[in-house]
Scaffold this motif. Structure first.
Motif, PDB file in Angstrom:
ATOM      1  N   ALA A 194     -98.204 -41.348-110.711  1.00 47.02           N
ATOM      2  CA  ALA A 194     -99.243 -42.362-110.911  1.00 47.02           C
ATOM      3  C   ALA A 194    -100.592 -41.719-111.187  1.00 47.02           C
ATOM      4  O   ALA A 194    -101.362 -42.187-112.030  1.00 47.02           O
ATOM      5  N   ALA A 195    -100.877 -40.626-110.499  1.00 44.81           N
ATOM      6  CA  ALA A 195    -102.138 -39.923-110.734  1.00 44.81           C
ATOM      7  C   ALA A 195    -102.176 -39.339-112.138  1.00 44.81           C
ATOM      8  O   ALA A 195    -103.210 -39.383-112.820  1.00 44.81           O
ATOM      9  N   ALA A 196    -101.051 -38.770-112.585  1.00 47.29           N
ATOM     10  CA  ALA A 196    -100.994 -38.227-113.942  1.00 47.29           C
ATOM     11  C   ALA A 196    -101.245 -39.318-114.970  1.00 47.29           C
ATOM     12  O   ALA A 196    -101.943 -39.102-115.969  1.00 47.29           O
ATOM     13  N   HIS A 197    -100.679 -40.498-114.739  1.00 46.36           N
ATOM     14  CA  HIS A 197    -100.877 -41.600-115.688  1.00 46.36           C
ATOM     15  C   HIS A 197    -102.336 -42.053-115.717  1.00 46.36           C
ATOM     16  O   HIS A 197    -102.857 -42.433-116.768  1.00 46.36           O
ATOM     17  N   GLU A 198    -103.002 -41.989-114.567  1.00 48.69           N
ATOM     18  CA  GLU A 198    -104.424 -42.351-114.551  1.00 48.69           C
ATOM     19  C   GLU A 198    -105.255 -41.318-115.306  1.00 48.69           C
ATOM     20  O   GLU A 198    -106.231 -41.666-115.982  1.00 48.69           O
ATOM     21  N   ILE A 199    -104.882 -40.047-115.209  1.00 52.10           N
ATOM     22  CA  ILE A 199    -105.549 -39.013-116.005  1.00 52.10           C
ATOM     23  C   ILE A 199    -105.398 -39.318-117.491  1.00 52.10           C
ATOM     24  O   ILE A 199    -106.353 -39.196-118.267  1.00 52.10           O
ATOM     25  N   ILE A 200    -104.207 -39.736-117.894  1.00 49.11           N
ATOM     26  CA  ILE A 200    -103.976 -40.077-119.295  1.00 49.11           C
ATOM     27  C   ILE A 200    -104.824 -41.276-119.701  1.00 49.11           C
ATOM     28  O   ILE A 200    -105.457 -41.280-120.769  1.00 49.11           O
ATOM     29  N   ARG A 201    -104.872 -42.293-118.860  1.00 48.12           N
ATOM     30  CA  ARG A 201    -105.672 -43.484-119.185  1.00 48.12           C
ATOM     31  C   ARG A 201    -107.154 -43.144-119.310  1.00 48.12           C
ATOM     32  O   ARG A 201    -107.852 -43.720-120.153  1.00 48.12           O
ATOM     33  N   GLN A 202    -107.642 -42.224-118.493  1.00 48.66           N
ATOM     34  CA  GLN A 202    -109.053 -41.848-118.556  1.00 48.66           C
ATOM     35  C   GLN A 202    -109.326 -40.775-119.611  1.00 48.66           C
ATOM     36  O   GLN A 202    -110.480 -40.373-119.796  1.00 48.66           O
ATOM     37  N   ARG A 203    -108.273 -40.321-120.292  1.00 47.47           N
ATOM     38  CA  ARG A 203    -108.386 -39.352-121.394  1.00 47.47           C
ATOM     39  C   ARG A 203    -109.145 -38.097-120.963  1.00 47.47           C
ATOM     40  O   ARG A 203    -110.004 -37.579-121.686  1.00 47.47           O
ATOM     41  N   ILE A 204    -108.820 -37.586-119.792  1.00 51.10           N
ATOM     42  CA  ILE A 204    -109.413 -36.340-119.308  1.00 51.10           C
ATOM     43  C   ILE A 204    -108.677 -35.196-119.998  1.00 51.10           C
ATOM     44  O   ILE A 204    -107.461 -35.070-119.883  1.00 51.10           O
ATOM     45  N   THR A 205    -109.409 -34.360-120.709  1.00 47.72           N
ATOM     46  CA  THR A 205    -108.758 -33.459-121.662  1.00 47.72           C
ATOM     47  C   THR A 205    -109.136 -31.998-121.453  1.00 47.72           C
ATOM     48  O   THR A 205    -109.911 -31.652-120.556  1.00 47.72           O
ATOM     49  N   ASP A 206    -108.545 -31.139-122.293  1.00 42.61           N
ATOM     50  CA  ASP A 206    -108.744 -29.692-122.248  1.00 42.61           C
ATOM     51  C   ASP A 206    -108.359 -29.115-120.889  1.00 42.61           C
ATOM     52  O   ASP A 206    -108.989 -28.180-120.381  1.00 42.61           O
ATOM     53  N   LEU A 207    -107.292 -29.655-120.310  1.00 45.57           N
ATOM     54  CA  LEU A 207    -106.869 -29.258-118.975  1.00 45.57           C
ATOM     55  C   LEU A 207    -106.010 -27.997-119.013  1.00 45.57           C
ATOM     56  O   LEU A 207    -105.239 -27.778-119.951  1.00 45.57           O
ATOM     57  N   THR A 208    -106.140 -27.195-117.980  1.00 47.57           N
ATOM     58  CA  THR A 208    -105.162 -26.165-117.659  1.00 47.57           C
ATOM     59  C   THR A 208    -104.323 -26.716-116.521  1.00 47.57           C
ATOM     60  O   THR A 208    -104.854 -27.017-115.446  1.00 47.57           O
ATOM     61  N   LEU A 209    -103.038 -26.893-116.764  1.00 50.05           N
ATOM     62  CA  LEU A 209    -102.158 -27.456-115.753  1.00 50.05           C
ATOM     63  C   LEU A 209    -101.386 -26.344-115.056  1.00 50.05           C
ATOM     64  O   LEU A 209    -100.911 -25.399-115.684  1.00 50.05           O
ATOM     65  N   VAL A 210    -101.251 -26.485-113.735  1.00 49.82           N
ATOM     66  CA  VAL A 210    -100.527 -25.529-112.912  1.00 49.82           C
ATOM     67  C   VAL A 210     -99.411 -26.274-112.195  1.00 49.82           C
ATOM     68  O   VAL A 210     -99.638 -27.357-111.641  1.00 49.82           O
ATOM     69  N   ARG A 211     -98.213 -25.723-112.230  1.00 48.16           N
ATOM     70  CA  ARG A 211     -97.114 -26.330-111.482  1.00 48.16           C
ATOM     71  C   ARG A 211     -95.938 -25.356-111.465  1.00 48.16           C
ATOM     72  O   ARG A 211     -95.619 -24.746-112.486  1.00 48.16           O
ATOM     73  N   PHE A 250     -92.163 -41.481-128.434  1.00 48.75           N
ATOM     74  CA  PHE A 250     -92.989 -41.090-127.297  1.00 48.75           C
ATOM     75  C   PHE A 250     -94.327 -41.804-127.323  1.00 48.75           C
ATOM     76  O   PHE A 250     -94.795 -42.337-126.309  1.00 48.75           O
ATOM     77  N   THR A 251     -94.968 -41.821-128.492  1.00 53.03           N
ATOM     78  CA  THR A 251     -96.279 -42.465-128.599  1.00 53.03           C
ATOM     79  C   THR A 251     -96.188 -43.947-128.260  1.00 53.03           C
ATOM     80  O   THR A 251     -97.066 -44.493-127.577  1.00 53.03           O
ATOM     81  N   ALA A 252     -95.127 -44.608-128.709  1.00 55.61           N
ATOM     82  CA  ALA A 252     -94.938 -46.027-128.387  1.00 55.61           C
ATOM     83  C   ALA A 252     -94.708 -46.216-126.899  1.00 55.61           C
ATOM     84  O   ALA A 252     -95.242 -47.156-126.284  1.00 55.61           O
ATOM     85  N   TRP A 253     -93.910 -45.332-126.278  1.00 56.23           N
ATOM     86  CA  TRP A 253     -93.671 -45.417-124.836  1.00 56.23           C
ATOM     87  C   TRP A 253     -94.972 -45.243-124.068  1.00 56.23           C
ATOM     88  O   TRP A 253     -95.264 -45.983-123.128  1.00 56.23           O
ATOM     89  N   LEU A 254     -95.783 -44.267-124.475  1.00 58.32           N
ATOM     90  CA  LEU A 254     -97.040 -43.998-123.786  1.00 58.32           C
ATOM     91  C   LEU A 254     -97.975 -45.202-123.866  1.00 58.32           C
ATOM     92  O   LEU A 254     -98.599 -45.593-122.870  1.00 58.32           O
ATOM     93  N   GLU A 255     -98.045 -45.811-125.036  1.00 54.69           N
ATOM     94  CA  GLU A 255     -98.920 -46.968-125.214  1.00 54.69           C
ATOM     95  C   GLU A 255     -98.457 -48.136-124.353  1.00 54.69           C
ATOM     96  O   GLU A 255     -99.270 -48.800-123.692  1.00 54.69           O
ATOM     97  N   GLU A 256     -97.168 -48.391-124.336  1.00 53.95           N
ATOM     98  CA  GLU A 256     -96.639 -49.555-123.617  1.00 53.95           C
ATOM     99  C   GLU A 256     -96.657 -49.369-122.103  1.00 53.95           C
ATOM    100  O   GLU A 256     -96.974 -50.312-121.370  1.00 53.95           O
ATOM    101  N   ASN A 257     -96.349 -48.156-121.624  1.00 53.27           N
ATOM    102  CA  ASN A 257     -96.115 -47.975-120.197  1.00 53.27           C
ATOM    103  C   ASN A 257     -97.238 -47.301-119.432  1.00 53.27           C
ATOM    104  O   ASN A 257     -97.260 -47.367-118.210  1.00 53.27           O
ATOM    105  N   VAL A 258     -98.149 -46.637-120.145  1.00 48.03           N
ATOM    106  CA  VAL A 258     -99.226 -45.934-119.456  1.00 48.03           C
ATOM    107  C   VAL A 258    -100.590 -46.447-119.912  1.00 48.03           C
ATOM    108  O   VAL A 258    -101.384 -46.926-119.108  1.00 48.03           O
ATOM    109  N   LEU A 259    -100.871 -46.381-121.199  1.00 51.27           N
ATOM    110  CA  LEU A 259    -102.197 -46.741-121.685  1.00 51.27           C
ATOM    111  C   LEU A 259    -102.486 -48.227-121.534  1.00 51.27           C
ATOM    112  O   LEU A 259    -103.645 -48.632-121.409  1.00 51.27           O
ATOM    113  N   SER A 260    -101.444 -49.035-121.486  1.00 50.07           N
ATOM    114  CA  SER A 260    -101.649 -50.472-121.267  1.00 50.07           C
ATOM    115  C   SER A 260    -102.039 -50.777-119.838  1.00 50.07           C
ATOM    116  O   SER A 260    -102.440 -51.895-119.518  1.00 50.07           O
TER     117      SER A 260
END
Length: 273
Positions: A33-50, A257-267
């Protein structure tokens, strides 16, 4: 001392363009859920660690928000490849992706060094591997007592660590249980931390094998029931195996993928269960 915020407020306050962000969880308690909120807020140029970037990072990479990945294994568990990850590495879509790859032991030790506020960690490993030739975060050091040559890995200090847990109390202390990984170390290594939880309780009931993270090392707690879906939170939900299987076909195709992202996250809607 942890503040109680909404997920939207917490992400906006704690995560910024260009940050190094760790989002940890092992098999369950993955903070989708937190990752999806990052996508919705368009926070970019990230270095991801996992340690094990799976579908959660495939989504962030496919959304075009990631410039670099620090990791030790990547895949869709039990299914196969991460196709948005592969497209970024092989074709630079939607943007090129820089990689810093390690072993599991190396990544875990890097978190421990960061949590301990040490510059590096020492371990036996990497010998015979070509990984040290591909990164400037692995070197060697001679033991001052025996002269043995050991691997040295640079400490990890994320700007922000995000995890999901089962419970927090009203003071912001957090408890997680079940299969746990490096969540505690990742939080302690970071400058800032956000924990999403299934629920707030008056007092935490200590559990055998439970991991307690005290409020004084957490910046914000956000109540997000189901915030680990499609992974799970032991005692609260079960793993959505159908979603992981379906992700393989969704993520193979850029348009799908782009359609899934728009429907399930960005919406703003949650991924259907």
């Amino acid at each position: 001392m942890a503040k109680h915020l909404t997920l939207q407020e917490a992400v906006a306050e704690l995560i910024h363009d260009g940050d190094t962000v760790a989002m940890e969880g092992f098999t369950h308690l993955i903070p989708y859920a937190a990752a999806h909120e990052i996508i919705r807020q368009r926070i970019t140029d990230l270095t991801l660690v996992r340690m094990t970037p799976d579908v959660i990072y495939d989504q962030l990479i496919g959304a075009g928000l990631v410039r670099k990945l620090i990791f030790s294994w990547g895949g869709n568990p039990g299914v196969g490849s991460l196709h948005r990850f592969r497209d970024a590495v092989e074709n630079g879509w939607p943007r090129p992706l820089e990689l810093d790859e390690h072993s599991h032991a190396g990544m875990a030790n890097r978190y421990v060094a960061g949590a301990s506020r040490l510059p590096f960690a020492v371990l036996r490993g990497y010998r015979g591997s070509d990984l040290p030739r591909r990164t400037d975060t692995v070197s060697t050091v001679a033991c001052p007592f025996t002269g043995e040559e050991l691997a040295a890995v640079a400490a990890l200090h994320p700007d922000v660590t995000v995890i999901h847990a089962q419970q927090a109390d009203t003071k912001g202390n957090v408890q997680l249980w079940g299969l746990t990984g490096v969540q505690k170390e990742a939080v302690l290594a970071a400058d800032r931390s956000l924990v999403t939880v299934e629920e707030i309780v008056d007092d935490l009931e200590l559990r055998p094998g439970g991991v307690i993270i005290p409020t004084w090392v957490i910046d914000a707690v956000a109540v997000v029931p189901g915030g680990a879906h499609p992974s799970y939170a032991a005692g609260y939900s079960v793993r959505d195996n159908d979603f992981y299987r379906s992700w393989d076909s969704i993520s193979r195709d850029r348009e799908a993928f782009t359609a899934w992202l728009e429907e399930n996250v960005l919406s703003g809607r949650a991924v259907s269960r």
